[in-house]
Enzyme design. Structure first.
Site, PDB file in Angstrom:
ATOM      1  N   GLY A  89      -4.415  -9.377   4.499  1.00  0.00           N
ATOM      2  CA  GLY A  89      -5.018 -10.532   5.131  1.00  0.00           C
ATOM      3  C   GLY A  89      -6.183 -11.042   4.296  1.00  0.00           C
ATOM      4  O   GLY A  89      -6.801 -10.291   3.534  1.00  0.00           O
ATOM      5  N   GLY A 118      -2.110  -6.353   5.433  1.00  0.00           N
ATOM      6  CA  GLY A 118      -1.294  -7.354   6.119  1.00  0.00           C
ATOM      7  C   GLY A 118       0.066  -7.552   5.494  1.00  0.00           C
ATOM      8  O   GLY A 118       1.017  -7.953   6.178  1.00  0.00           O
ATOM      9  N   GLU A 120      -7.723   0.195   4.332  1.00  0.00           N
ATOM     10  CA  GLU A 120      -8.703  -0.423   5.229  1.00  0.00           C
ATOM     11  C   GLU A 120      -9.973   0.391   5.462  1.00  0.00           C
ATOM     12  O   GLU A 120     -11.045  -0.183   5.703  1.00  0.00           O
ATOM     13  CB  GLU A 120      -8.045  -0.733   6.582  1.00  0.00           C
ATOM     14  CG  GLU A 120      -7.068  -1.889   6.550  1.00  0.00           C
ATOM     15  CD  GLU A 120      -5.683  -1.493   6.058  1.00  0.00           C
ATOM     16  OE1 GLU A 120      -4.803  -2.358   5.986  1.00  0.00           O
ATOM     17  OE2 GLU A 120      -5.485  -0.294   5.731  1.00  0.00           O
ATOM     18  N   ASP A 168      -4.329  -1.267  10.513  1.00  0.00           N
ATOM     19  CA  ASP A 168      -3.866  -1.977  11.702  1.00  0.00           C
ATOM     20  C   ASP A 168      -2.444  -2.489  11.493  1.00  0.00           C
ATOM     21  O   ASP A 168      -1.626  -1.784  10.927  1.00  0.00           O
ATOM     22  CB  ASP A 168      -4.845  -3.096  12.064  1.00  0.00           C
ATOM     23  CG  ASP A 168      -4.917  -4.198  11.005  1.00  0.00           C
ATOM     24  OD1 ASP A 168      -4.513  -3.963   9.848  1.00  0.00           O
ATOM     25  OD2 ASP A 168      -5.399  -5.300  11.327  1.00  0.00           O
TER      26      ASP A 168
END
Length: 367
Positions: A87, A134, A157, A165
């Protein structure tokens, strides 16, 4: 997992080849025969996805789901370097004074990830190049994941004050253990052949064969796609590179806490253990503890529940300032000196951790 996408949600955003090209500058949607192709097109940003791209992908997936003339969906990244590096976290952390923009991104991105995992049509990801964060969520949830020798996978992350996530608490907790815990805590980078060994990739194809594979995919349909992928597979080159470290990984990363993982690595004392310990001590302490809890418990929760728990954790970790500080230190100012609060795993209290699992009104639901 049953598909939750309904035709009433499908938005007719695909009007024509011309309208697709003008409306989607960062991601392109094309049709050929029974195949819908998604091409991420931000090569200078390593195809990192932003909220606009998430919405376009989500809406087109709904449209193709409702269209009986579409039998297969394929996703790729433009350029030679990256499928999707994750992301666009810099824009997420700098776009608003409050947490609304970030939480909207996480909420809608998770809906897109969940949609991919519950899609009723074959979904093929060509994960050539960098595939992180992502980008993992955009690919791993689909039925088929094709890696090459240039694939570089990671969930890094914890280095930026966040956690794995995009459904990481679901899929990492279901890898042969404790590889999921090892990958989630350390952000260790895995290449294409090892992804096949771990089952993260379903197929392995040499880079030089990728154009022929893509052409064959574009000529396939839902009945032939599996045969097409199998017929273009290459032999996996060599053994699992983490093979010599299997015993260490299993012993250390099966520990019941992050502190115990540290202790076992220190006790082992090998070159690999020392390197891992050094890596872990650079990560956000509270991110490590939250990640350990998410992955330890992930196997007890359903697919939908894992996303809902991650959204609650994302809401709290953004409010805590850890994520913003991590992005600042590693990606904005690039001083590589994040001021984590607290500064050590020993200082992370149970009260701090519990806040990441209390909803406080923040709810997530699939479309």
């Amino acid at each position: 997992m049953a598909c939750r996408i309904t035709s009433k949600l499908a938005k007719p955003v695909i009007l024509s080849m011309r309208s697709m090209a003008t409306a989607a500058k960062e991601v392109h949607f094309t049709r050929e025969g029974k195949v819908g192709l998604i091409t991420l097109d931000r090569p200078k940003a390593l195809n990192a996805i932003n909220l606009n791209m998430v919405h376009q992908i989500r809406d087109n997936l709904m449209t193709w789901h409702a269209d009986p003339s579409v039998g297969v969906v394929c996703v790729e990244g433009s350029g030679a370097k990256s499928f999707c590096a994750g992301g666009d976290v810099v824009s997420i952390t700098t776009s608003a004074a409050d947490d609304s923009a970030a939480l909207t991104f996480f909420h809608d991105e998770f809906q897109m990830n969940y949609m991919i995992g519950t899609y009723s049509k074959p979904y093929v990801s060509l994960i050539h190049g960098i595939t992180m964060g992502g980008g993992v969520g955009l690919s791993l949830h689909g039925k088929y994941r094709v890696a090459t020798e240039r694939t570089l996978y990671a969930m890094p992350e914890t280095a930026i004050g966040y956690f794995p996530d995009v459904g990481g608490s679901y899929f990492l907790s279901r890898l042969e253990q404790p590889y999921g815990m090892f990958l989630g805590l350390t952000g260790h980078r895995i290449k294409g052949a090892d992804l096949k060994h771990l089952g993260i990739a379903t197929h392995y194809t040499e880079m030089e064969k990728l154009p022929a594979l893509k052409s064959a995919i574009m000529a396939s349909d839902e009945d032939t796609i599996e045969e097409v992928l199998a017929s273009h597979e290459s032999p996996i080159p060599g053994p699992f590179t983490l093979g010599p470290q299997v015993d260490l990984i299993k012993h250390c990363f099966s520990a019941p806490s992050v502190l115990e993982i540290f202790s076992r690595l220190e006790e082992d004392g090998s070159e690999f253990a020392v390197k891992l310990l050094k890596t872990l001590r650079r990560m956000s302490p509270r991110s490590l503890v939250v990640t350990h809890k998410l992955l330890s418990e992930g196997g007890n929760f359903s697919y939908e529940e894992c996303f809902a728990r991650e959204f609650v954790a994302a809401s709290e970790i953004y409010r805590s300032g850890e994520f913003t500080e991590g992005v600042r230190a590693l990606l904005v100012d690039k001083d590589n000196s994040p001021a984590w609060k607290p500064g050590t795993v020993e200082e992370v209290t149970q009260e701090m951790v519990d806040r990441y699992f209390e909803s406080s009104g923040k709810q997530w639901k699939p479309l």
